[in-house]
Design an enzyme around this catalytic site. Structure first.
Site, mmCIF file in Angstrom:
data_model
loop_
_atom_site.group_PDB
_atom_site.id
_atom_site.type_symbol
_atom_site.label_atom_id
_atom_site.label_comp_id
_atom_site.label_asym_id
_atom_site.label_seq_id
_atom_site.Cartn_x
_atom_site.Cartn_y
_atom_site.Cartn_z
ATOM 1 N N GLY A 91 -1.232 22.301 56.897
ATOM 2 C CA GLY A 91 0.085 21.978 56.755
ATOM 3 C C GLY A 91 0.683 21.876 55.487
ATOM 4 N N GLN A 108 -7.545 16.470 53.677
ATOM 5 C CA GLN A 108 -7.093 15.343 52.818
ATOM 6 C C GLN A 108 -6.516 14.077 53.642
ATOM 7 O OE1 GLN A 108 -3.637 17.710 51.292
ATOM 8 N NE2 GLN A 108 -4.971 19.303 50.723
ATOM 9 N N HIS A 124 -9.786 27.417 55.638
ATOM 10 C CA HIS A 124 -9.471 27.700 57.015
ATOM 11 C C HIS A 124 -10.577 28.545 57.751
ATOM 12 C CE1 HIS A 124 -4.803 27.336 56.181
ATOM 13 N NE2 HIS A 124 -5.505 26.901 55.244
ATOM 14 N N GLU A 139 -10.698 29.776 60.753
ATOM 15 C CA GLU A 139 -10.331 31.058 61.386
ATOM 16 C C GLU A 139 -9.980 32.355 60.608
ATOM 17 O OE1 GLU A 139 -6.801 30.629 59.229
ATOM 18 O OE2 GLU A 139 -7.919 28.685 60.298
ATOM 19 N N SER A 198 1.786 26.406 56.428
ATOM 20 C CA SER A 198 1.440 25.612 55.214
ATOM 21 C C SER A 198 2.062 26.037 53.947
ATOM 22 C CB SER A 198 0.097 25.826 54.803
ATOM 23 O OG SER A 198 -0.857 25.635 55.919
ATOM 24 N N GLY A 210 2.964 20.245 52.330
ATOM 25 C CA GLY A 210 3.562 18.753 51.770
ATOM 26 C C GLY A 210 2.330 18.229 50.995
ATOM 27 N N ASN A 263 -5.524 27.648 51.278
ATOM 28 C CA ASN A 263 -4.036 27.577 51.026
ATOM 29 C C ASN A 263 -3.612 25.897 50.576
ATOM 30 O OD1 ASN A 263 -1.335 27.461 50.469
ATOM 31 N ND2 ASN A 263 -0.795 28.113 52.777
ATOM 32 N N GLY A 322 -2.515 22.635 47.494
ATOM 33 C CA GLY A 322 -2.266 22.153 46.212
ATOM 34 C C GLY A 322 -2.594 20.989 45.828
ATOM 35 N N PHE A 323 -3.325 20.286 47.009
ATOM 36 C CA PHE A 323 -3.627 18.925 46.702
ATOM 37 C C PHE A 323 -5.340 18.699 47.273
ATOM 38 C CE2 PHE A 323 0.811 18.621 47.170
ATOM 39 C CZ PHE A 323 0.975 17.549 46.626
ATOM 40 N N CYS A 379 -7.754 21.721 55.951
ATOM 41 C CA CYS A 379 -7.027 21.949 54.985
ATOM 42 C C CYS A 379 -6.063 20.681 54.969
ATOM 43 C CB CYS A 379 -6.025 23.208 55.191
ATOM 44 S SG CYS A 379 -5.102 23.605 53.861
ATOM 45 N N PHE A 380 -5.002 20.406 55.274
ATOM 46 C CA PHE A 380 -4.233 19.395 55.308
ATOM 47 C C PHE A 380 -4.963 18.057 55.993
ATOM 48 C CE2 PHE A 380 -0.054 16.573 56.102
ATOM 49 C CZ PHE A 380 0.045 16.468 54.687
#
Length: 417
Positions: A238, A270, A358, A360, A54, A240, A308, A310-311, A266-267
């Site tokens: 991940g 989104q 996360h 885990e 990530s 981006g 972790n 940023g979006f 996480c990603f």
């Protein structure tokens, strides 16, 4: 392993796009590296941070002042290599003193070509990022450290911003990787994991719940997913911008249309938000560390989580809303207590949910590990009943939170990974 490492006094400089310069010493590989400069507040787990896909495209600053005393070992990496674009520390340890260490952190950075800098005031830089937001930056060492200051700043400002970048192809596997379900647990069937930057601990935790984990390249089609007849689909963390991942959103919408159970982290959270019809936006400086408080609205429990990102997803925090894309009722299931950011989504008329953190949490808190049990329970429930059509008066029964399965670390199941 106990040994003393000598560090070079070669000059290096961190240049931020706001024009500020932070001189220090070269650390790791020499050269130039560019990326989005972000800070992580974790006091431990730097090896897991460095090897988290990530962080691709980002120059990571550790707020903890002393980094590297436990070295690096071959058991704890979260993936096949170090992914950060660059590394910023204040005081690298000169002594590696952990019996599991195979090499020093400095040696590992050199091996993987990661340009870093040490001896800078990381507290001051963090305050800049905390106030102004994450920004582009560059670390210049070796011959690049002698470049004209204006030229260094031009190079930084010419670098691409994180917004609009699709980095999934850079971190994903290119061939299917299979981890069988752990011995001694009820086998649930094949799980299709879309690798957007998946971590090793995630795969092991899923296998521990009885899934035969098929880690798939990020470029797979819905036909390829259906071909393995999965009992569920999982989207990983991940790097981006989720707004640049239209193909992954289209794939997920096909999964939801098939009524296949889904879990994303996480990603993946989104992308579920986008698939349901909500927007996403960039946070000023993101959430990165292992001390982020989140409230689970279903249980009222407050969890300390590893994050972790940023979006974030732009969705109403309270109440049930209709999915803009026609997938029935949806609610925000988890809320970040620091800034009221959406930290989880739950579809009420489909077997699908996600969280922005996360569960885990290798080298981090284990408060959210139960989510893997919740996912397994959802898959079991889905196999026992027919999922009603979207828009029906009631969704599938939501299973109770289970906590019977063991938490899994790096040592467990490593022969199966």
């Amino acid at each position: 392993m106990t040994r003393t490492t000598s560090f070079s006094t070669d000059p290096a400089v961190l240049v931020l796009e706001d024009g500020s310069r932070h001189p220090g010493r070269a650390y790791g590989a020499r050269g130039t590296t560019l990326g989005e400069v972000v800070f992580s507040t974790g006091m431990t787990g730097y090896q897991e941070t460095l090897t988290d896909p990530s962080y691709a495209g980002q120059i990571v600053l550790q707020t903890a002042p002393h980094i590297g005393n436990t070295g690096m070992n071959g058991e704890d990496p979260e993936s096949r290599r170090i992914w950060v674009a660059g590394y910023i520390v204040r005081d690298p340890s000169r002594v590696v003193s952990n019996w599991r260490a195979d090499e020093s952190l400095d040696d590992a950075l050199v091996r993987d070509g990661i340009v870093g800098i040490s001896g800078v005031d990381t507290r001051a830089i963090t305050r800049v990022l905390r106030s102004a937001g994450s920004m582009r930056g560059g670390v210049f060492s070796g011959d690049a450290a002698a470049l004209d200051a204006e030229e260094q700043l031009r190079i930084v400002r010419d670098a691409p911003a994180m917004s609009g970048q699709n980095l999934s192809a850079a971190v994903s596997v290119t061939e299917v990787e299979i981890t069988p379900a752990a011995d001694g647990v009820e086998r649930l069937g094949t799980l299709a994991v879309l690798d957007l930057g998946v971590k090793r601990a995630t795969v092991l935790n899923l296998a521990a719940r009885g899934f035969d984990v098929h880690v798939l390249p990020q470029s797979v089609t819905i036909e390829e997913v259906r071909a393995i007849d999965p009992v569920a689909v999982f989207y990983s963390n991940g790097p981006g911008d989720p707004a640049a991942s239209d193909d992954h959103v289209a794939l997920l919408r096909a999964v939801l249309d098939d009524r296949t159970p889904f879990f994303g982290i996480c990603f993946g959270n989104q992308l579920l938000g986008r698939a349901l019809g909500f927007g996403t936006y960039k946070l000023p400086f993101g959430h990165r560390g292992i001390n982020q408080p989140v409230r689970d609205k279903q249980t009222g429990r407050v969890e300390i989580t590893a994050q972790n990102h940023g979006f974030a997803v732009d969705a109403p925090l309270e109440g049930e809303v209709e999915s803009p894309n026609g997938y029935g009722r949806v609610e925000v299931s988890h809320i970040g207590l620091n800034d009221n950011v959406v930290e989880g989504l739950r579809a009420l008329d489909l077997p699908a949910f996600s969280v922005q953190y996360h569960p885990e949490a290798a080298a981090g808190p284990h408060d959210a590990n139960y989510l893997f049990d919740r996912f397994a329970d959802m898959v079991r429930a889905n196999s026992r009943q027919r999922v009603p059509e979207v828009g029906a008066s009631g969704g599938p029964e939501q299973p109770e939170v289970g906590q019977s399965a063991p938490e899994v670390g790096h040592d467990e199941l490593k022969d199966k990974n």
